[in-house]
Scaffold this active site. Structure first.
Site, PDB file in Angstrom:
ATOM      1  CE1 TYR A 130      16.237  48.006  94.761  1.00 28.46           C
ATOM      2  CE2 TYR A 130      16.528  47.580  92.414  1.00 28.46           C
ATOM      3  CZ  TYR A 130      17.057  47.920  93.647  1.00 28.46           C
ATOM      4  OH  TYR A 130      18.402  48.188  93.768  1.00 28.46           O
ATOM      5  CB  CYS A 131      13.145  50.544  96.674  1.00 24.72           C
ATOM      6  SG  CYS A 131      13.388  52.008  97.711  1.00 24.72           S
ATOM      7  CB  VAL A 132       9.044  53.097  97.026  1.00 24.53           C
ATOM      8  CG1 VAL A 132       9.310  53.292  95.551  1.00 24.53           C
ATOM      9  CG2 VAL A 132       7.683  53.666  97.358  1.00 24.53           C
ATOM     10  N   GLY A 162       8.337  47.625  96.451  1.00 25.41           N
ATOM     11  CA  GLY A 162       8.212  46.456  97.312  1.00 25.41           C
ATOM     12  C   GLY A 162       7.275  46.733  98.475  1.00 25.41           C
ATOM     13  CG  PHE A 219      14.946  43.105  94.525  1.00 25.51           C
ATOM     14  CD1 PHE A 219      14.954  41.769  94.902  1.00 25.51           C
ATOM     15  CD2 PHE A 219      15.069  43.395  93.168  1.00 25.51           C
ATOM     16  CE1 PHE A 219      15.077  40.756  93.968  1.00 25.51           C
ATOM     17  CE2 PHE A 219      15.195  42.393  92.221  1.00 25.51           C
ATOM     18  CZ  PHE A 219      15.198  41.069  92.623  1.00 25.51           C
TER      19      PHE A 219
END
Length: 576
Positions: free
Chosen positions: A309-311, A313, A338
């Protein structure tokens, strides 16, 4: 008689009791500020102001339209005509007085006119590069939001009315809110005590089965008699706490996955302290691989599904590149992203915070080797200043309203500290220099990273209204990976676009099975589906292995080769 009528139309002079009351209000306000030790120092804004206005014809339009507003107000004494066009209602001016009272309607329209011309002036200013223009546009939007008449007590009709009704109690209560926020160094969005980790947040049953100086690994208890043979490990961003994916039971992505028959593991990152001053990006990549290997060994399986998710990811993409370079790509059966970015050319408004001066400032405010999470919270609030700053200035400081319990905003304010070395290199190497998409520009333990070697089947989710990881930036993953990629565009933004359980019946998502070369082409031919994208993702995941096994033995947290250290959600999520 006419003189007598005029006299009776005037309000009576304030009584001694009235004067005493308002004197008390003002005196109490001063006392509260003195007790708090509030320094009434006004700092001049930093940076240079724009030296040029927009083109002369635009300036002429502005003064012409301003004069027209004055003529409407002074000549007719009625509210100015509504602005042409439609669109979303501005919640700041929803009260009837902003439209029906001539004075406040004129204030509103004057502000809208000024805001429009200021923002357009950035687009017509000559001699600016696109990056400079984007930074100036972001700064101008923040300035425009700040000067709204809704943000000031004597130009907001709702505040004036509330002040008269409560005899100033709203201003004192609002001042209490403001001083409390100054004390904690962070703006409040939800009432204290409304939410508690382990009580009404992050309540999904499980066990912490592994702990390092950087993370805890949580194994959740299955809720179905059989589970998918290939387990799932989730890597949340360490910029925030993991329970965004385990809010209330109705919103919990973790609980939903368990109910679909998935063995779920979660990495819970430690909030940085002085002991983590030397932590760098390679440590997080190594931690991801460590978690993957721990789960493989515990369940005796060849591979896992992974979510970043985000960083986290972005880090997962680097992890996949490292595994591919080592010939170990088959440790990850599939990867889901994500709202994650790997190519930062179009990374949005966060690029406004990576000038050399700002990087030097970050170093200066991190003397012990970690960045206080409140700075990051303030940064993300600035990205949505109208909703997350000025809305609360008006409601909680000026109107003196009580805070409304909202689990997502409680999570948003539950900050984590960041290792300073990691944060500096992340901003400079990725956001500023965009090195991750340049083959061999970054290395981990002497192994060069090349995203073009990643063949792992990937599911990429982006939010159509994402202000942190813009959809066009997230899309770039599809251009850099070699393996098959399923791209889904979800309604809403960085959080609500992800945390959207099917039971809520909210938003929508778009898919497109045709080969397309850009996000615009994807959208042009996309099929819209109402509701959550989670079931679509589940179908994709099962397409990469639907074999099931009994939920027993090592599939039960603490019953395998790794005994339970403590109950979920663990210590790190509580800041211990």
């Amino acid at each position: 008689m006419r003189g007598e009528d005029q006299m009776t139309d005037q309000p009576p002079p304030p009584s001694l009791a009235d004067l005493q009351h308002w004197t008390w209000v003002i005196g109490r306000a001063q006392q509260m500020m003195l007790e708090q030790g509030l320094a009434m120092i006004e700092s001049p804004p930093s940076g240079e102001s724009a030296a040029k206005d927009g083109p002369a014809n635009k300036t002429g339009d502005f003064w012409s339209e301003s004069l027209s507003l004055w003529q409407q107000f002074l000549g007719t004494g009625t509210a100015p005509a509504p602005q042409a066009g439609g669109g979303r209602i501005d919640k700041r001016f929803a009260a009837a007085a902003w439209h029906q009272n001539p004075l406040f309607a004129w204030m509103r329209r004057s502000y809208e006119l000024l805001a429009d011309h200021l923002l357009r002036s950035v687009d017509t200013m000559e001699g600016l590069g696109e990056e400079q223009r984007a930074q100036l546009r972001f700064a101008m939007r923040g300035f425009v939001d700040a000067i709204s008449p809704a943000n000031f007590p004597f130009t907001n009709p709702e505040v004036i009315q509330r002040t008269l009704e409560t005899r100033g109690e709203n201003l004192l209560k609002g001042l209490q809110h403001m001083l409390a926020d100054i004390s904690r160094g962070q703006m409040t969005h939800t009432p204290s005590g409304a939410f508690e980790i382990g009580r009404n947040l992050a309540t999904t049953p499980g066990k912490v089965i592994h702990r390092t100086d950087l993370f805890e690994l949580i194994h959740y208890a299955p809720t179905t008699p059989e589970v998918l043979a290939t387990p799932l490990v989730i890597f949340p961003p360490w910029i925030n706490r993991f329970y965004i994916l385990d809010l209330t039971p109705e919103k919990s992505f973790i609980r939903w996955c368990l109910d679909q028959g998935i063995s779920v593991f979660m990495v819970s990152w430690k909030s940085a302290d002085a002991s983590m001053k030397d932590v760098v990006w390679a440590d997080y990549i190594t931690a991801q691989i460590e978690a993957v290997d721990l789960i493989r060994g515990l369940l005796d399986v060849p591979s896992v599904h992974a979510i970043g998710y985000c960083v986290a990811g972005t880090t997962l993409a680097a992890t996949l590149a490292l595994l591919a370079a080592r010939g170990e790509a088959d440790k990850v059966a599939s990867a889901t992203f994500f709202t994650a970015q790997v190519d930062f050319r179009s990374a949005g408004d966060l690029k406004s915070f990576i000038s050399d001066e700002q990087l030097q400032l970050l170093a200066a405010i991190s003397p012990e080797g970690y960045l206080d999470g409140r700075y990051m919270a303030a940064t993300f609030n600035l990205l949505r200043g109208r909703d997350l700053i000025w809305n609360y200035v008006t409601n909680n400081y000026l109107l003196g309203s009580d805070y409304v319990p909202f689990d997502l905003l409680h999570w948003n304010g539950d900050t984590t500290n960041l290792p300073a070395r990691w944060h500096q290199s992340y901003l400079s190497d990725l956001y500023r220099d965009n090195l991750l998409v340049s083959p061999g520009a970054l290395s981990i333990g002497g192994t060069p990273l090349d995203l073009g070697k990643v063949a792992t089947p990937s599911f990429v989710q982006a939010g159509r209204e994402d202000h942190i990881a813009p959809a066009e930036s997230v899309w770039e993953i599809t251009r850099h990976f070699r393996g098959p990629v399923e791209f889904v565009l979800a309604g809403s933004g960085h959080i609500a676009g992800v945390v959207n359980p099917p039971s809520a019946g909210k938003y929508q998502y778009w898919t497109n099975d045709a080969p397309v070369a850009s996000l615009d082409e994807f959208i042009a031919g996309a099929r819209e589906t109402k509701g959550s994208w989670w079931p679509h993702w589940l179908g994709w995941l099962r397409g990469h292995g639907d074999t099931t096994v009994a939920a027993q033995g090592a599939r039960i947290p603490g019953q395998g080769t790794r005994p339970a250290l403590e109950d979920a959600p663990g210590s790190y999520v509580r800041g211990r």
